[in-house]
Write a protein that holds these residues in place. Structure first.
Motif, PDB file in Angstrom:
ATOM      1  N   GLU A 259       2.001   9.432  -3.046  1.00  0.00           N
ATOM      2  CA  GLU A 259       2.272   8.779  -1.765  1.00  0.00           C
ATOM      3  C   GLU A 259       2.116   9.770  -0.608  1.00  0.00           C
ATOM      4  OE1 GLU A 259       6.161   7.164  -2.147  1.00  0.00           O
ATOM      5  OE2 GLU A 259       5.524   5.429  -3.350  1.00  0.00           O
ATOM      6  N   THR A 260       2.624  10.979  -0.805  1.00  0.00           N
ATOM      7  CA  THR A 260       2.475  12.010   0.228  1.00  0.00           C
ATOM      8  C   THR A 260       1.006  12.370   0.420  1.00  0.00           C
ATOM      9  OG1 THR A 260       4.646  12.930  -0.336  1.00  0.00           O
ATOM     10  CG2 THR A 260       3.139  14.339   0.913  1.00  0.00           C
ATOM     11  N   GLU A 263      -0.686   9.818   2.578  1.00  0.00           N
ATOM     12  CA  GLU A 263      -0.346   9.998   3.989  1.00  0.00           C
ATOM     13  C   GLU A 263      -1.088  11.184   4.597  1.00  0.00           C
ATOM     14  OE1 GLU A 263       3.849  10.445   3.931  1.00  0.00           O
ATOM     15  OE2 GLU A 263       4.272   8.342   3.434  1.00  0.00           O
ATOM     16  N   GLY A 266      -4.576  10.413   5.659  1.00  0.00           N
ATOM     17  CA  GLY A 266      -4.749   9.386   6.682  1.00  0.00           C
ATOM     18  C   GLY A 266      -4.734   7.962   6.175  1.00  0.00           C
ATOM     19  N   ARG A 267      -4.137   7.734   5.026  1.00  0.00           N
ATOM     20  CA  ARG A 267      -4.064   6.382   4.493  1.00  0.00           C
ATOM     21  C   ARG A 267      -2.672   5.810   4.729  1.00  0.00           C
ATOM     22  NH1 ARG A 267      -7.172   9.454   0.765  1.00  0.00           N
ATOM     23  NH2 ARG A 267      -9.193   8.521   0.276  1.00  0.00           N
ATOM     24  N   THR A 268      -2.601   4.511   4.919  1.00  0.00           N
ATOM     25  CA  THR A 268      -1.333   3.832   5.183  1.00  0.00           C
ATOM     26  C   THR A 268      -0.874   3.076   3.938  1.00  0.00           C
ATOM     27  OG1 THR A 268      -1.928   3.544   7.515  1.00  0.00           O
ATOM     28  CG2 THR A 268      -0.126   2.180   6.663  1.00  0.00           C
ATOM     29  N   ILE A 269       0.400   3.215   3.600  1.00  0.00           N
ATOM     30  CA  ILE A 269       0.968   2.520   2.444  1.00  0.00           C
ATOM     31  C   ILE A 269       1.713   1.285   2.938  1.00  0.00           C
ATOM     32  CG2 ILE A 269       2.522   2.717   0.480  1.00  0.00           C
ATOM     33  CD1 ILE A 269       2.123   5.752   0.619  1.00  0.00           C
ATOM     34  N   TYR A 270       1.322   0.118   2.476  1.00  0.00           N
ATOM     35  CA  TYR A 270       1.986  -1.129   2.835  1.00  0.00           C
ATOM     36  C   TYR A 270       2.953  -1.518   1.726  1.00  0.00           C
ATOM     37  CZ  TYR A 270      -1.406  -1.641   6.575  1.00  0.00           C
ATOM     38  OH  TYR A 270      -2.171  -1.439   7.708  1.00  0.00           O
ATOM     39  N   ARG A 271       4.219  -1.695   2.099  1.00  0.00           N
ATOM     40  CA  ARG A 271       5.249  -2.076   1.137  1.00  0.00           C
ATOM     41  C   ARG A 271       5.259  -3.583   0.945  1.00  0.00           C
ATOM     42  NH1 ARG A 271       6.495   2.647  -1.379  1.00  0.00           N
ATOM     43  NH2 ARG A 271       6.873   4.276   0.161  1.00  0.00           N
TER      44      ARG A 271
END
Length: 289
Positions: A259-260, A263, A266-271
């Motif tokens: 996950e880190t 980030e 430059g990628r976004t994690i959608y919950r």
């Protein structure tokens, strides 16, 4: 006299082959070839003794003998099968030649022995060298394969790679880890490298020092190194030893490290929506009930 010995052996090859096959077949019950099928064993024996006589008729090592020995090497047959077979041939040939003489003195025995040795010894030397070269080649390939497996660098996503480490890390392996990391970062154009030490049983001062060196080297070529898989006992050991891992990120699990890495690239994690998750949990509990 030596030529006469040659003629006796070659002219009576059928009898000598028969005697040789009987002795070798009788030994099969109690030696390393007992697990080989009878059909394969007998066909190999016949081919073996034929190439021996072929080498005798041509006055030395032949291509047939070389190809035969190479094939046995590739099939994994032991060298002792060939050397024992040749020693048996030596005894059978000498016994047969001696049986053709009514009177045997020391000189005759010496001539027969030297002549048969002049056939058999070069073949044994050739086969030993053949096996030694093949064995060294096999060991070399195995060493390379083990090195590749001991420090693999796996690209899992564009600009993100993972190096899972399992087992003890010594100085030689640490050097390999460093080389693979640096080569892999360039090769895969990695921006983030995750070093997973979940499978490393002990992290002492030396291991931590090697990891820090690897992470620093990765940083110098423009990438970020994240250490993941730090178990509670490993964390306590690191603190007790006073090891400073503050120069690069550390995470307790590979998932958190990944996950880190997302980030950092430059990628976004959608919950997933929490309400939807709660509804799914309720439906699952009702279906289980």
């Amino acid at each position: 006299m030596p030529k006469r010995v040659d003629k006796i052996v070659i002219d009576n090859s059928d009898v000598i082959i028969k005697n040789w096959l009987k002795i070798v077949s009788d030994k099969k019950q109690n030696d390393y070839t007992s697990s080989i099928s009878d059909e394969l064993f007998q066909s190999t024996n016949r081919e073996f003794v034929n190439v021996i006589f072929d080498s005798l008729g041509n006055g030395g090592i032949t291509t047939e003998l070389e190809s035969f020995s190479e094939r046995l090497v590739n099939l994994g047959w032991p060298l002792s099968y060939l050397t024992d077979g040749l020693q048996t041939f030596r005894r059978v040939a000498i016994d047969f030649v001696l049986s053709q003489h009514d009177k045997i003195d020391t000189d005759l025995f010496s001539i027969i022995l030297d002549r048969v040795d002049s056939w058999v010894d070069p073949i044994i030397n050739k086969l030993v060298n053949e096996y030694s070269g093949s064995w060294e080649h096999t060991v070399s390939l195995q060493r390379v394969a083990l090195q590749e497996l001991s420090a693999p660098l796996i690209p899992v996503m564009r600009n993100i790679t993972i190096m899972p480490l399992i087992g003890t890390i010594d100085t030689e392996r640490a050097k390999l880890i460093m080389e693979n990391l640096l080569d892999g970062v360039i090769k895969h154009n990695a921006e983030v490298v995750l070093i997973d030490i979940t499978g490393v049983p002990v992290v002492d001062t030396m291991v931590a020092h090697h990891i820090i060196q690897a992470a620093e080297a990765v940083r110098l070529i423009g990438a970020t190194c994240i250490l993941v898989g730090i178990r509670p006992e490993i964390a306590q050991t690191i603190v007790n030893l006073g090891i400073d891992l503050g120069k690069f990120p550390t995470k307790s699990s590979l998932r958190k490290g990944f996950e880190t890495a997302l980030e950092l690239t430059g990628r976004t994690i959608y919950r997933e929506d929490k309400k939807e998750t709660i509804v799914k949990d309720i439906m699952n509990q009702l279906s289980e009930g």
